[in-house]
Scaffold this motif. Structure first.
Motif, PDB file in Angstrom:
ATOM      1  N   HIS A   1      15.023  35.374 -39.060  1.00 55.54           N
ATOM      2  CA  HIS A   1      13.602  35.158 -38.782  1.00 55.54           C
ATOM      3  C   HIS A   1      13.223  35.565 -37.353  1.00 55.54           C
ATOM      4  N   LEU A   2      14.144  35.426 -36.424  1.00 58.12           N
ATOM      5  CA  LEU A   2      13.896  35.807 -35.039  1.00 58.12           C
ATOM      6  C   LEU A   2      14.013  37.315 -34.847  1.00 58.12           C
ATOM      7  N   ASN A   3      15.000  37.919 -35.486  1.00 57.70           N
ATOM      8  CA  ASN A   3      15.176  39.373 -35.384  1.00 57.70           C
ATOM      9  C   ASN A   3      13.919  40.125 -35.829  1.00 57.70           C
ATOM     10  N   GLN A   4      13.207  39.562 -36.791  1.00 56.43           N
ATOM     11  CA  GLN A   4      12.045  40.247 -37.368  1.00 56.43           C
ATOM     12  C   GLN A   4      10.960  40.564 -36.348  1.00 56.43           C
ATOM     13  N   VAL A   5      10.942  39.843 -35.244  1.00 56.11           N
ATOM     14  CA  VAL A   5       9.930  40.104 -34.217  1.00 56.11           C
ATOM     15  C   VAL A   5      10.541  40.733 -32.966  1.00 56.11           C
TER      16      VAL A   5
ATOM     17  N   SER B   1      -3.418  28.268 -32.397  1.00 59.22           N
ATOM     18  CA  SER B   1      -2.815  26.964 -32.141  1.00 59.22           C
ATOM     19  C   SER B   1      -1.319  26.962 -32.419  1.00 59.22           C
ATOM     20  N   PHE B   2      -0.595  26.217 -31.614  1.00 63.79           N
ATOM     21  CA  PHE B   2       0.863  26.158 -31.684  1.00 63.79           C
ATOM     22  C   PHE B   2       1.354  25.797 -33.088  1.00 63.79           C
ATOM     23  N   ALA B   3       0.817  24.715 -33.649  1.00 65.63           N
ATOM     24  CA  ALA B   3       1.265  24.280 -34.978  1.00 65.63           C
ATOM     25  C   ALA B   3       0.122  23.644 -35.757  1.00 65.63           C
ATOM     26  N   GLY B   4      -1.099  24.091 -35.480  1.00 68.49           N
ATOM     27  CA  GLY B   4      -2.258  23.555 -36.179  1.00 68.49           C
ATOM     28  C   GLY B   4      -2.285  23.963 -37.632  1.00 68.49           C
ATOM     29  N   SER B   5      -3.235  23.410 -38.370  1.00 64.63           N
ATOM     30  CA  SER B   5      -3.361  23.720 -39.793  1.00 64.63           C
ATOM     31  C   SER B   5      -3.674  25.193 -39.995  1.00 64.63           C
ATOM     32  N   VAL B   6      -3.364  25.701 -41.171  1.00 64.78           N
ATOM     33  CA  VAL B   6      -3.637  27.108 -41.452  1.00 64.78           C
ATOM     34  C   VAL B   6      -5.139  27.379 -41.410  1.00 64.78           C
ATOM     35  N   GLU B   7      -5.948  26.406 -41.794  1.00 66.54           N
ATOM     36  CA  GLU B   7      -7.406  26.594 -41.725  1.00 66.54           C
ATOM     37  C   GLU B   7      -7.865  26.760 -40.274  1.00 66.54           C
ATOM     38  N   LYS B   8      -7.319  25.931 -39.384  1.00 70.64           N
ATOM     39  CA  LYS B   8      -7.674  26.016 -37.965  1.00 70.64           C
ATOM     40  C   LYS B   8      -7.216  27.331 -37.368  1.00 70.64           C
TER      41      LYS B   8
ATOM     42  N   GLY C   1       8.388  41.884 -22.707  1.00 67.85           N
ATOM     43  CA  GLY C   1       9.795  41.687 -23.020  1.00 67.85           C
ATOM     44  C   GLY C   1      10.151  40.246 -23.297  1.00 67.85           C
ATOM     45  N   LEU C   2       9.254  39.313 -22.949  1.00 64.73           N
ATOM     46  CA  LEU C   2       9.489  37.894 -23.208  1.00 64.73           C
ATOM     47  C   LEU C   2       8.496  37.338 -24.223  1.00 64.73           C
ATOM     48  N   HIS C   3       7.697  38.219 -24.802  1.00 63.34           N
ATOM     49  CA  HIS C   3       6.673  37.783 -25.747  1.00 63.34           C
ATOM     50  C   HIS C   3       7.291  37.464 -27.107  1.00 63.34           C
ATOM     51  N   TYR C   4       6.565  36.673 -27.892  1.00 64.33           N
ATOM     52  CA  TYR C   4       6.962  36.357 -29.279  1.00 64.33           C
ATOM     53  C   TYR C   4       7.339  37.645 -30.012  1.00 64.33           C
TER      54      TYR C   4
ATOM     55  N   ALA D   1       4.626  27.494 -34.179  1.00 68.45           N
ATOM     56  CA  ALA D   1       5.532  26.995 -33.140  1.00 68.45           C
ATOM     57  C   ALA D   1       6.156  28.138 -32.354  1.00 68.45           C
ATOM     58  N   ARG D   2       5.305  28.999 -31.810  1.00 66.09           N
ATOM     59  CA  ARG D   2       5.816  30.169 -31.095  1.00 66.09           C
ATOM     60  C   ARG D   2       6.755  29.740 -29.971  1.00 66.09           C
ATOM     61  N   PHE D   3       7.917  30.359 -29.933  1.00 68.63           N
ATOM     62  CA  PHE D   3       8.981  29.959 -29.019  1.00 68.63           C
ATOM     63  C   PHE D   3       8.766  30.455 -27.597  1.00 68.63           C
ATOM     64  N   ASP D   4       7.777  31.336 -27.378  1.00 68.29           N
ATOM     65  CA  ASP D   4       7.549  31.874 -26.032  1.00 68.29           C
ATOM     66  C   ASP D   4       6.407  31.153 -25.321  1.00 68.29           C
ATOM     67  N   VAL D   5       6.027  29.980 -25.814  1.00 64.43           N
ATOM     68  CA  VAL D   5       4.875  29.285 -25.252  1.00 64.43           C
ATOM     69  C   VAL D   5       5.066  28.975 -23.767  1.00 64.43           C
ATOM     70  N   LEU D   6       6.283  28.645 -23.344  1.00 67.51           N
ATOM     71  CA  LEU D   6       6.535  28.328 -21.941  1.00 67.51           C
ATOM     72  C   LEU D   6       6.401  29.575 -21.064  1.00 67.51           C
ATOM     73  N   THR D   7       6.989  30.682 -21.490  1.00 64.59           N
ATOM     74  CA  THR D   7       6.896  31.895 -20.679  1.00 64.59           C
ATOM     75  C   THR D   7       5.459  32.377 -20.570  1.00 64.59           C
ATOM     76  N   GLU D   8       4.675  32.179 -21.623  1.00 62.51           N
ATOM     77  CA  GLU D   8       3.265  32.568 -21.579  1.00 62.51           C
ATOM     78  C   GLU D   8       2.499  31.721 -20.561  1.00 62.51           C
ATOM     79  N   LYS D   9       2.792  30.431 -20.531  1.00 62.57           N
ATOM     80  CA  LYS D   9       2.120  29.546 -19.567  1.00 62.57           C
ATOM     81  C   LYS D   9       2.518  29.902 -18.140  1.00 62.57           C
TER      82      LYS D   9
END
Length: 277
Positions: A242-246, A57-64, A33-36, A12-20
């Motif tokens: 969790h956010l600071n880590q990136v 994938s945004f929130a797909g299975s770990v296998e996918k 500067g706006l990347h995950y 569920a990467r939070f920068d999906v909108l800025t990437e689009k």
């Protein structure tokens, strides 16, 4: 020349909108500067490393997600380096572990895997959320949005994978390393307070989403033939949620100078790159 570094994003990467928006209006721009992974790629490249962002994938299975990560790494190594170093944040670390274990051709293409804030043992927050309507939500949206990845963060799913993966991980040539961090509730992002409370009640310290013990994984991997492999376990040099880590600073970190705090996080990634070789 060091092997390239692949930064593997979490669920569920939070920068999906800025990437689009970047692809739509400035396809050639590098909005690091706006990347995950905020400014991490640019910083590592300024220190002489070749760096790639994963795109799964945004929130797909770990296998996918593991298969998608493998496809991207295949593209990286096909015309150049033989291997890559992976730095996986959160579920990105699980994606990489599944890829290495379950896709036989990939084990020889990964020199090392460093995980940051990864729920190797799952997280009780995922358990609680899935038990209280999360599983029904995944099923309800299955034809609109793939959310199966959230189920793969449960303690039961992670325990099952850890048991079946132990033999392969103890005997393969990949170097494994974990980084763990934690932060007081008053300093984590407010939207992480409920998850912080749930985790703190039964597991103690966390980064707001993943208990420290789950981030650390285990100190040693063992195989049936007696083979043993140490997992390098390290702690973040500063408190981090969790956010600071990136690489992202937030108001809860107001006790620190923002530039100095963000620099300390980027230096963790440089330390990882330097230790990987």
């Amino acid at each position: 020349m060091p092997f390239p570094i692949v930064l593997a994003q979490g669920i569920a990467r939070f920068d999906v909108l800025t990437e689009k928006l970047k692809k739509l209006f400035s396809p050639g721009a590098d909005a690091d500067g706006l990347h995950y992974f905020r400014n991490i790629k640019t910083f590592l490249e300024s220190n002489g490393y070749v760096v790639f962002h994963s795109n799964v994938s945004f929130a797909g299975s770990v296998e996918k997600r593991a298969q998608e990560l493998a496809t991207q790494i295949d593209d990286i190594v096909k015309n150049g380096p033989q291997k890559v170093h992976i730095i996986g944040h959160s579920m990105g670390g699980l994606d990489a572990r599944h890829m290495i274990v379950d896709l036989p051709t990939m084990v020889d293409k990964v020199a090392s895997l460093t995980t940051i804030g990864t729920p190797h043992l799952g997280t009780v927050f995922a358990d609680r959320a899935l038990e209280h309507g999360g599983n029904e939500l995944v099923r309800a949206f299955r034809n609109i949005l793939d959310l199966q990845g959230f189920q793969d963060l449960s303690t039961a799913r992670c325990d099952a994978f850890n048991q079946r993966a132990m033999e392969a991980e103890a005997t393969n040539p990949v170097v494994y390393q974990t980084y763990a961090s934690h932060e007081k509730k008053s300093r984590v992002l407010p939207f992480l307070w409920p998850s912080w409370d749930i985790i703190n009640e039964s597991k103690g310290e966390s980064d707001g989403l993943v208990p420290v013990e789950s981030q650390e994984w285990r100190a040693e991997l063992t195989a049936s033939n007696g083979a043993r492999k140490a997992v390098r376990q390290k702690q973040f040099p500063v408190p981090a949620d969790h956010l600071n880590q990136v690489g992202w600073w937030d108001p809860g970190d107001g006790l620190f100078d923002r530039a100095a705090y963000e620099a300390s996080i980027k230096n963790v990634y440089l330390e990882i790159a330097q230790s990987a070789g």
